[in-house]
Enzyme design. Structure first.
Site, short mmCIF file in Angstrom:
data_model
loop_
_atom_site.label_atom_id
_atom_site.label_comp_id
_atom_site.label_asym_id
_atom_site.label_seq_id
_atom_site.Cartn_x
_atom_site.Cartn_y
_atom_site.Cartn_z
N HIS A 1 0.88 -1.18 0.00
CA HIS A 1 0.00 0.00 0.00
C HIS A 1 0.91 1.22 0.00
O HIS A 1 1.90 1.28 0.73
CB HIS A 1 -0.89 -0.09 1.24
CG HIS A 1 -1.36 1.20 1.81
ND1 HIS A 1 -2.10 2.09 1.07
CD2 HIS A 1 -1.25 1.74 3.06
CE1 HIS A 1 -2.39 3.13 1.84
NE2 HIS A 1 -1.88 2.94 3.04
N TYR B 1 -5.83 9.39 2.15
CA TYR B 1 -5.83 9.93 3.51
C TYR B 1 -4.55 10.72 3.75
O TYR B 1 -3.55 10.53 3.04
CB TYR B 1 -6.02 8.83 4.56
CG TYR B 1 -4.91 7.80 4.64
CD1 TYR B 1 -3.76 8.05 5.40
CD2 TYR B 1 -5.00 6.58 3.99
CE1 TYR B 1 -2.74 7.11 5.49
CE2 TYR B 1 -3.99 5.64 4.08
CZ TYR B 1 -2.87 5.91 4.82
OH TYR B 1 -1.85 4.97 4.91
N ASP C 1 -26.58 -20.12 19.27
CA ASP C 1 -27.85 -20.79 19.56
C ASP C 1 -28.03 -21.88 18.52
O ASP C 1 -27.72 -21.70 17.35
CB ASP C 1 -29.03 -19.81 19.60
CG ASP C 1 -29.31 -19.14 18.27
OD1 ASP C 1 -28.39 -19.09 17.41
OD2 ASP C 1 -30.44 -18.67 18.07
#
Ligand code: FAD
Length: 829
Positions: A222, A260, A552
């Site tokens: 990046h 940014y 659950d």
């Protein structure tokens, strides 16, 4: 205290050592391949912008804790967090709307935030181009983490507390004895350990491979660049103003162009996500050199200027002050991406003592470290980390091809405006049920979950929309909630309530638990009584020791020693597998957990005419006597061997009909033919969700998590308090059962009868954000939109609350449950 080896002295590993020390653990060794003063991983060059607000509550809370912690770390006036605030600007109307949605997340998760006008943006950030910015979102508590400094201070303070650090020491192997990790090997010898935690950042894949654990992360480069000094900023004395923290302006995001920014004194730092994804294989980077410096470290690759050109052009438009500068220094820095963008935390099912905390941003680092330290020391964390679990991935999602493609896609989309239902375009068709061909013939619109193609609605039902009674017609939705929605789902819901429909339930997880220890295992892990006679089905909860809900499940007792579980996620499978393996160490109590999801399939046949349909294909008895509600039996339908469970997720009479995959298409065709006479249709997930929510059925992960107990979540009926013997969470449940819940999951009906929200919106009561929406849908039967929301326990039925949706308030009323058929008469007819 157990003997712990932490691999990696980045921001995650050092925080973990610190969190363990603060919980009293003493025997900790951190092993780092690079030099400790600058190890050379992603942390060593991270510019450290911390934007806390995230669509995920978990991620936001992990970030919030990281900020708190970094603010608390200081030595000799040297701070580790520069709380300059965060400013996200919009340069398009779509982004401006998105910022309103983001404000909603901030309010829902308890982060102070404010939408600011363009004028306020300029006041806060005078360098912005006035012609471009339409407005912004300001978060005062965001800021800059000084990650490398924090790492050094954490090393220092944990060292003082007895943590041993080894530098220039690559871990070359992880040792195990059977299924237990026993230590690590390094060129300078082996280190014995009870627990090994890999905090190796983007090297995680290599470390996992040492013990046969697939770590689904992809290292990607990046781009980050620094400008030359900005002449207009040259005379500022910001360093001395703020303790050498090098910045006073808010951190800035320009997500419309994947950019940014932060200050570095007189210089600007620019981060860019708009370039092509650049995958990296960590092992190809070679050994970390003896001396690492800012320009020479494995995580820093050469700058490819041509990839940065569009960023530089855009930057000079947004921040004209930078037109007087040049790029002084740039690099392609490596860090981890994952298939769903989340971090990877936890342990594999087949191995004890091995944990990972990887693909973690600086933003979430201390939060993740604390969660893992809590799990290691107490078995559970305060913040629900289910969505970060290593075990959340389905088998297909662990393949290198899948990880590579989806992680790159996440890189590309990192700042995109994504609808919550937006499906990935590729890879698709990874998992299809045996009904898929028929569903395509019916014009199914598919969305993808866990690799499964799941019909959302069927175009074949389009003509039914015209036949709908006026009170059932779908209302017009706003443009956002109208995405991935069709009014056809109203017709599918209507047919389910008034005739009969089939739903493809194949993608729900099915596990078989068998062996002499099966009863014992399920008795120990669930809140229900598993000694019920074969042929019964129990809805039950998996709790942690704090009484938090970790799952659950539906348990069908098929034979004395054979149970079938219906579950939500791969994480539940991993939990059962692990516990079964541990219990199986006592030979007489062995138990086998087998995932049968893919080898079987399941149709939900539901609606008032369901019994007529099934009677057309079987002479068996499907009356209340022949198969009572919550009963299960094996039989055959028109010669097809099936397992039939009398339960419903939509609140209507009917069954789940399961068979093995090879009979699936025949089963579909058989029911389809028999159903024609009775008006049977196929229904999609969109109608299903609406019907489920009307009936008040909760979804684990969305409506309730480990942060909630069964009394608050409205599922205490799934606890058998008279059950003999111990089970996980029993003590906590006994304590909690005597307390009045301070918050509760409640159904809200929307007053205007038409505004449909999507989930995660904040709920206001007396002007204050007091909770958030979990599940929401238009309730076609009741003719009103519904939203389930967590609210303070003191809010009563009939009271008014406001849901904030794109900055507007939607009035809603707290209602009693269930909104549909509270007497359960439809299910037991
Ligand atoms: P690392 O810092 O990489 O630490 C892992 C350590 O493990 C390394 O020191 C490595 O040497 C060691 N190790 C690996 N293998 C072995 C082995 N076999 N034996 C011994 N030791 C081993 N995040 C933000 O939150 N905000 C930002 O603004 C931001 N900007 C970024 C900009 C760039 C250009 C990049 C590249 C990343 C950015 N990130 C940002 C991401 C952030 O830097 C990382 O996610 C974070 O630093 C990861 O920390 P870590 O401790 O997991 O990994």
């Amino acid at each position: 205290s157990q003997r712990v080896v932490i691999i990696g002295a980045g921001i995650v590993g050092t925080n973990l050592a610190d969190e363990l020390v603060s919980r009293g653990w003493t025997d900790i060794t951190v092993v780092e391949q690079g030099p400790l003063n600058m190890p050379g991983g992603s942390t060593s060059h991270a510019p450290g912008l911390v934007f806390q607000t995230n669509t995920s509550k978990t991620m936001t809370h992990l970030a919030r804790y990281t900020v708190e912690k970094l603010l608390s770390i200081e030595r000799d006036g040297q701070k580790c967090f520069n709380q300059v605030g965060g400013l996200e600007v919009a340069t398009t109307p779509a982004r401006l709307e998105e910022l309103k949605r983001k404000l909603g997340y901030a309010s829902a998760w308890g982060i102070e935030a404010r939408l600011v006008s363009a004028e306020e943006c300029f006041k806060m950030y005078p360098h912005l181009n006035r012609d471009m910015v339409l407005g912004g979102l300001h978060i005062p508590s965001d800021g800059l983490a000084l990650a490398a400094r924090a790492t050094q201070l954490l090393i220092e303070r944990t060292r003082q507390a007895g943590v041993k650090y080894l530098e220039h020491t690559p871990v070359t192997g992880i040792e195990r004895a059977g299924s237990i990790v026993t230590g690590v090997t390094t060129p300078s010898g082996r280190i014995t350990a009870d627990i090994v935690v890999s905090c190796a950042g983007f090297w995680g894949v290599e470390l996992g491979a040492m013990v046969g654990v697939q770590i689904p992360l992809l290292p990607l480069a990046h781009q980050y660049a620094k400008t030359t000094a900005v002449p207009a900023l040259a005379d500022r004395e910001i360093n001395s103003q703020i303790n050498g923290l090098n910045a006073t302006l808010p951190i800035l995001r320009h997500q419309d162009q994947d950019l940014y920014y932060r200050e570095h004194g007189e210089q600007y730092g620019i981060g860019y996500y708009g370039h092509r994804p650049m995958p990296v294989v960590a092992s190809s980077l070679g050994l970390t050199p003896k001396t690492v410096d800012e320009h020479n470290m494995p995580s820093r690759l050469e700058f490819t200027k041509e990839d940065f050109d569009p960023a530089w052009k855009e930057t000079q438009s947004l921040l004209p002050i930078l037109q007087e500068t040049e790029i002084a220094d740039g690099f392609n820095g490596v860090f981890s991406f994952t298939p769903d963008g989340g971090p990877i935390l936890g342990q594999p099912a087949h191995l004890d003592g091995f944990y990972v905390a990887e693909a973690v941003w600086v933003t979430h680092s201390a939060g993740v470290a604390r969660a893992l330290a809590q799990i290691l020391t107490t078995g559970h964390s305060d913040i629900d980390v289910s969505e970060c679990e290593l075990s959340r991935f389905e088998e297909i999602q662990l393949s290198p091809e899948y990880v590579s493609e989806t992680s790159q896609q996440n890189f590309v989309e990192i700042y995109d405006i994504l609808h919550p239902l937006q499906p990935r375009e590729s890879p698709r068709m990874l998992r299809v049920s045996p009904f898929h061909a028929r569903q395509q013939e019916l014009g199914a619109f598919f969305l993808e979950t866990g690799g499964w193609e799941r019909p959302w609605w069927y175009e074949a039902n389009k003509d039914l929309v015209k036949a709908l009674p006026a009170s059932w017609r779908a209302v017009e939705r706003d443009a956002w909630s109208a995405q991935f929605h069709s009014s056809i789902s109203a017709a599918e819901a209507w047919k389910t309530r008034n005739a009969v429909a089939i739903f493809d339930m194949t993608s729900f997880h099915r596990f078989e638990v068998s062996g002499p220890g099966a009863v014992q295992l399920l008795q120990r892990l669930t809140t229900g009584d598993m000694t019920a006679t074969p042929g019964s089905v129990i809805y039950t909860l998996l709790l942690n020791s704090n009484g938090g809900i970790r799952g659950d499940i539906f348990v069908s007792r098929l034979e004395e020693d054979v149970f079938q579980i219906g579950a939500n996620s791969a994480t539940e499978l991993a939990y059962l597998e692990k516990e079964a393996r541990l219990q199986g160490k006592h030979a007489s109590q062995w138990v086998k957990v087998r995932d049968i999801t893919g080898s079987t399939c399941c149709i939900g046949l539901w609606g008032p005419r369901a019994r007529e349909v099934i009677s057309g294909v079987s002479a068996d008895d499907f009356s209340n006597k022949g198969l009572p509600y919550f009963g299960v039996k094996k039989t055959n339908l028109a010669g097809i061997p099936v397992k039939i469970i009398r339960k419903s997720h939509v609140g209507e009479l009917g069954w789940e009909i399961q068979t093995s995959a090879e009979y699936g298409q025949r089963l579909w065709d058989t029911i389809w033919q028999a159903g024609k006479l009775h008006g049977l249709i196929a229904g999609g997930r969109s109608a299903f969700n609406s019907l489920r929510i009307e009936k008040g059925y909760r979804t684990y992960g969305t409506d309730m998590t480990t942060e909630h107990n069964p009394f608050e979540a409205g599922v205490a009926y799934a606890i058998d308090l008279k059950k003999r013997g111990d089970f996980v969470g029993k003590e906590a449940i006994q304590r909690l059962s005597t307390q009045t819940p301070t918050r509760r999951l409640r159904p809200l009906t929307i007053d205007d009868g038409r505004s449909v929200v999507l989930g995660k919106e904040p709920v206001f009561y007396n002007g204050k954000a007091v909770g958030y929406v979990t599940s929401a849908a238009f309730g076609y039967t009741i003719g009103q939109p519904i939203a389930y929301a967590w609210l303070p326990g003191t809010v009563n039925n009939g009271e008014s609350v406001g849901i904030q949706y794109f900055g507007k308030t939607i009035q809603a009323t707290v209602s009693a449950e269930a909104l549909y058929d509270p007497e359960m008469s439809r299910l037991t007819q």
